[in-house]
Write an enzyme that holds these catalytic residues in place. Sequence first.
Site, PDB file in Angstrom:
ATOM      1  N   LYS A  11      -7.639  -3.227   2.219  1.00  0.00           N
ATOM      2  CA  LYS A  11      -6.375  -2.703   2.744  1.00  0.00           C
ATOM      3  C   LYS A  11      -6.056  -3.366   4.079  1.00  0.00           C
ATOM      4  O   LYS A  11      -6.938  -3.584   4.915  1.00  0.00           O
ATOM      5  CB  LYS A  11      -6.428  -1.180   2.893  1.00  0.00           C
ATOM      6  N   ARG A  52     -16.501   2.180  -3.510  1.00  0.00           N
ATOM      7  CA  ARG A  52     -15.892   1.269  -2.554  1.00  0.00           C
ATOM      8  C   ARG A  52     -16.352  -0.159  -2.828  1.00  0.00           C
ATOM      9  O   ARG A  52     -17.535  -0.415  -3.025  1.00  0.00           O
ATOM     10  CB  ARG A  52     -16.259   1.687  -1.130  1.00  0.00           C
ATOM     11  N   PHE A 103      -1.283   0.752 -10.739  1.00  0.00           N
ATOM     12  CA  PHE A 103      -1.763  -0.535 -10.221  1.00  0.00           C
ATOM     13  C   PHE A 103      -3.057  -1.020 -10.864  1.00  0.00           C
ATOM     14  O   PHE A 103      -3.545  -2.094 -10.549  1.00  0.00           O
ATOM     15  CB  PHE A 103      -1.929  -0.509  -8.695  1.00  0.00           C
ATOM     16  N   LYS A 126       0.862  -1.182   0.000  1.00  0.00           N
ATOM     17  CA  LYS A 126       0.000   0.000   0.000  1.00  0.00           C
ATOM     18  C   LYS A 126       0.896   1.230   0.000  1.00  0.00           C
ATOM     19  O   LYS A 126       1.662   1.452   0.938  1.00  0.00           O
ATOM     20  CB  LYS A 126      -0.914   0.019   1.223  1.00  0.00           C
TER      21      LYS A 126
END
Length: 361
Positions: free
Chosen positions: A168, A162, A92, A21
């Site tokens: 995460k 979302r 990414f 991350k």
Amino acid sequence: MLLAHKWETDHDPTGWWMSEKLDGIRAYWDGEGFISRLGNKFYAPDWFIADLPADTLDGELWVGRKMFSEAMSIVRSGGQSDEWKKVTYVVFDAPEAKGGFEDRIAHIEKVMTRAEAPYARALDHIVCKGMDHLREELVRVEQLGGEGLMLRQPKSKYAIGRSNTLLKVKTFHDAEGTVIGHAEGSGKHKGRLGALIVELSDGVRFNVGTGFSDAEREDPPAVGSVITFRYQELTKDGVPRFPSWVGERIDIKTPAPIAKDARSSSGGAKIVKAAKKPAPEPEPDDDKPPIDYQVRLVHDEEKKFWEIEVRGSMYYTRFGKVSSPGQTRITELGSKTAAKSDAEKRAAVKRREGYRFDKKK
């Protein structure tokens, strides 16, 4: 953009794609320029974007681990700064590429290899072998100073908003809050920022007093700014424990509520006395002290104005779209000298952001 949920320990990560991350600025590449989560443009130098592919890409403008504030400062500086040489656009995802995540990874590798852009690269992904593998990789990344990990569901589509296909994983949590005041420092920090007084979206107030550089204590974010802070958990009253400064946000306007599953069952953080909420703009006939300092600035491209006036120990900041009444914030600094000094610093920051003196005033 695709946004992540938090990983829960009862979720088996086996077979999911795993990556570091990054602690950078989220940026969507539309084939011509960078766009923030709010739809605003990030202005990078021509040489920085010259070799980027015409494809749409999703990634982060990244300087390095524990360097979020520096990345934010560079991105805010606009497209004329040589400091952009420190930045890498780490890709990414490819939102408009066909197929599942594996297909999009292959597409990214293909277009990035062909482009040979010197200031961009694809993010490395590996397949998670299970819980032990996840824990080992998390420890490794955090020991290097990284934020944590991201997990991506195999064969998942790119979804806007979302999604549970993107998770995460972190030991500490990050959250956003609004600066409502400045607590004066003492000891070695006397005469500059001691702590930011921060308010969450649910009204909880607390101090963030660690994690700042000397330069940031000399020129802290203004009242009304949205900041990111890092914390360990929430107390039973919803107060973040051990909050630490990460950086100011320019890509979101309103902090999201903190999930209450981060509460702890015991312990607590002392809630300090917070500054009052910004008062409404006084009416013209109010008995205000005389003006000691005043500046009005405008941003031609964004058609915005920003002005500040110091009256005694207070300053009044007004900002918004040109020709609109805008919003007003009132800050009490305790002395005329402190108010004027703080106002001059904020005006200097605005000029670095592209604002100029309004010749009509």
